[in-house]
Design an enzyme around this catalytic site. Structure first.
Site, PDB file in Angstrom:
ATOM      1  N   HIS A   1      19.959   2.638 -22.096  1.00 35.55           N
ATOM      2  CA  HIS A   1      20.925   1.552 -22.237  1.00 35.55           C
ATOM      3  C   HIS A   1      20.304   0.217 -21.815  1.00 35.55           C
ATOM      4  O   HIS A   1      20.415  -0.794 -22.523  1.00 35.55           O
ATOM      5  CB  HIS A   1      22.156   1.808 -21.357  1.00 35.55           C
ATOM      6  CG  HIS A   1      23.102   2.821 -21.883  1.00 35.55           C
ATOM      7  ND1 HIS A   1      23.489   2.895 -23.206  1.00 35.55           N
ATOM      8  CD2 HIS A   1      23.784   3.826 -21.251  1.00 35.55           C
ATOM      9  CE1 HIS A   1      24.345   3.884 -23.362  1.00 35.55           C
ATOM     10  NE2 HIS A   1      24.545   4.464 -22.197  1.00 35.55           N
TER      11      HIS A   1
ATOM     12  N   HIS B   1      19.201   8.411 -19.616  1.00 34.08           N
ATOM     13  CA  HIS B   1      20.356   7.889 -20.358  1.00 34.08           C
ATOM     14  C   HIS B   1      20.598   6.424 -19.992  1.00 34.08           C
ATOM     15  O   HIS B   1      20.728   5.562 -20.880  1.00 34.08           O
ATOM     16  CB  HIS B   1      21.579   8.738 -20.017  1.00 34.08           C
ATOM     17  CG  HIS B   1      22.827   8.339 -20.742  1.00 34.08           C
ATOM     18  ND1 HIS B   1      23.299   9.024 -21.844  1.00 34.08           N
ATOM     19  CD2 HIS B   1      23.718   7.326 -20.528  1.00 34.08           C
ATOM     20  CE1 HIS B   1      24.413   8.453 -22.270  1.00 34.08           C
ATOM     21  NE2 HIS B   1      24.687   7.424 -21.488  1.00 34.08           N
ATOM     22  N   GLU B   2      20.654   6.136 -18.692  1.00 32.37           N
ATOM     23  CA  GLU B   2      20.933   4.773 -18.256  1.00 32.37           C
ATOM     24  C   GLU B   2      19.745   3.843 -18.517  1.00 32.37           C
ATOM     25  O   GLU B   2      19.933   2.667 -18.847  1.00 32.37           O
ATOM     26  CB  GLU B   2      21.305   4.760 -16.768  1.00 32.37           C
ATOM     27  CG  GLU B   2      22.551   5.573 -16.420  1.00 32.37           C
ATOM     28  CD  GLU B   2      23.776   5.136 -17.191  1.00 32.37           C
ATOM     29  OE1 GLU B   2      23.866   3.946 -17.552  1.00 32.37           O
ATOM     30  OE2 GLU B   2      24.663   5.979 -17.446  1.00 32.37           O
TER      31      GLU B   2
END
Length: 213
Positions: A31, A27-28
């Site tokens: 980003h 997820h990170e």
């Protein structure tokens, strides 16, 4: 609580742990990677364009996940001033996190379906449970982060869509959203109101019917 598994079923606890770490890391990473494509080098300079969990895991946030079922990773630092697309850049970078979790869940879902079709495994097999955890956690993380309340990813998408005439609402959400979200999470966890559990149970039941049917 997830932590209870450590004492009742350590292997199942380990499977949960690995699945959570993977979901948070991808997820990170998503980003950070999309921030670079939008012209912002901040995450790269901070060493966040990595799938290494050590670059993303926040100790207190991870402990909160184990204790109450909700937590956080280290937010990826971004500077919207660098974005090539001034209107949608922030929304694109924000949506990348949940999207990566949904893509991961689809890949693991297809893999699990193939394993069940062509392998001789019972539903309580540890490997099967691990794939289910990967799917459930990635979907949960993706859906939760799309809620349009700061500081979740969904509020960046909402703010990009709303016209300037809604600026007062944006300011109110930025000021009060985190507190409101925290109250909902604590109420859901300790008062058994079931706001999130109801939503996620609907999703998990649908996934179970789709994958295990």
């Amino acid at each position: 609580m997830i932590l209870n598994l450590l004492f009742t079923d350590p292997m199942l606890f380990l499977a949960w742990l690995i699945a959570i770490i993977f979901a948070l890391s991808i997820h990170e990473f998503a980003h950070a990677y999309l921030a670079i494509t939008q012209g912002d080098p901040t995450a790269k300079l901070m060493g966040r364009v990595s799938l290494n969990p050590l670059a993303h895991i926040d100790a207190f946030g991870f402990l909160a996940i184990l204790l109450i079922g909700f937590g956080w990773a280290k937010p990826v630092p971004v500077n919207p001033l660098y974005f090539k697309n001034k209107k949608w850049g922030d929304a694109i970078v924000s949506f990348a996190g949940p999207l990566s979790n949904f893509i991961a869940a689809i890949i693991f879902g297809i893999t699990l379906r193939l394993v069940l079709n062509y392998g001789n495994f019972s539903p309580d097999n540890l490997m099967i449970q691990f794939f289910l955890f990967l799917i459930m956690i990635n979907v949960s993380l993706g859906v939760f982060n799309l809620i349009p309340i700061p500081p979740l990813d969904g509020h960046h998408i909402l703010f990009a869509v709303l016209p300037d005439s809604f600026n007062d609402i944006k300011v109110w959400l930025l000021k009060n959203g985190p507190t409101f979200l925290l109250i909902i999470i604590l109420a859901d966890s300790f008062l058994n109101i079931g706001i999130f559990s109801y939503l996620f149970n609907l999703i998990f039941n649908a996934l179970g019917n789709l994958i295990l049917a």
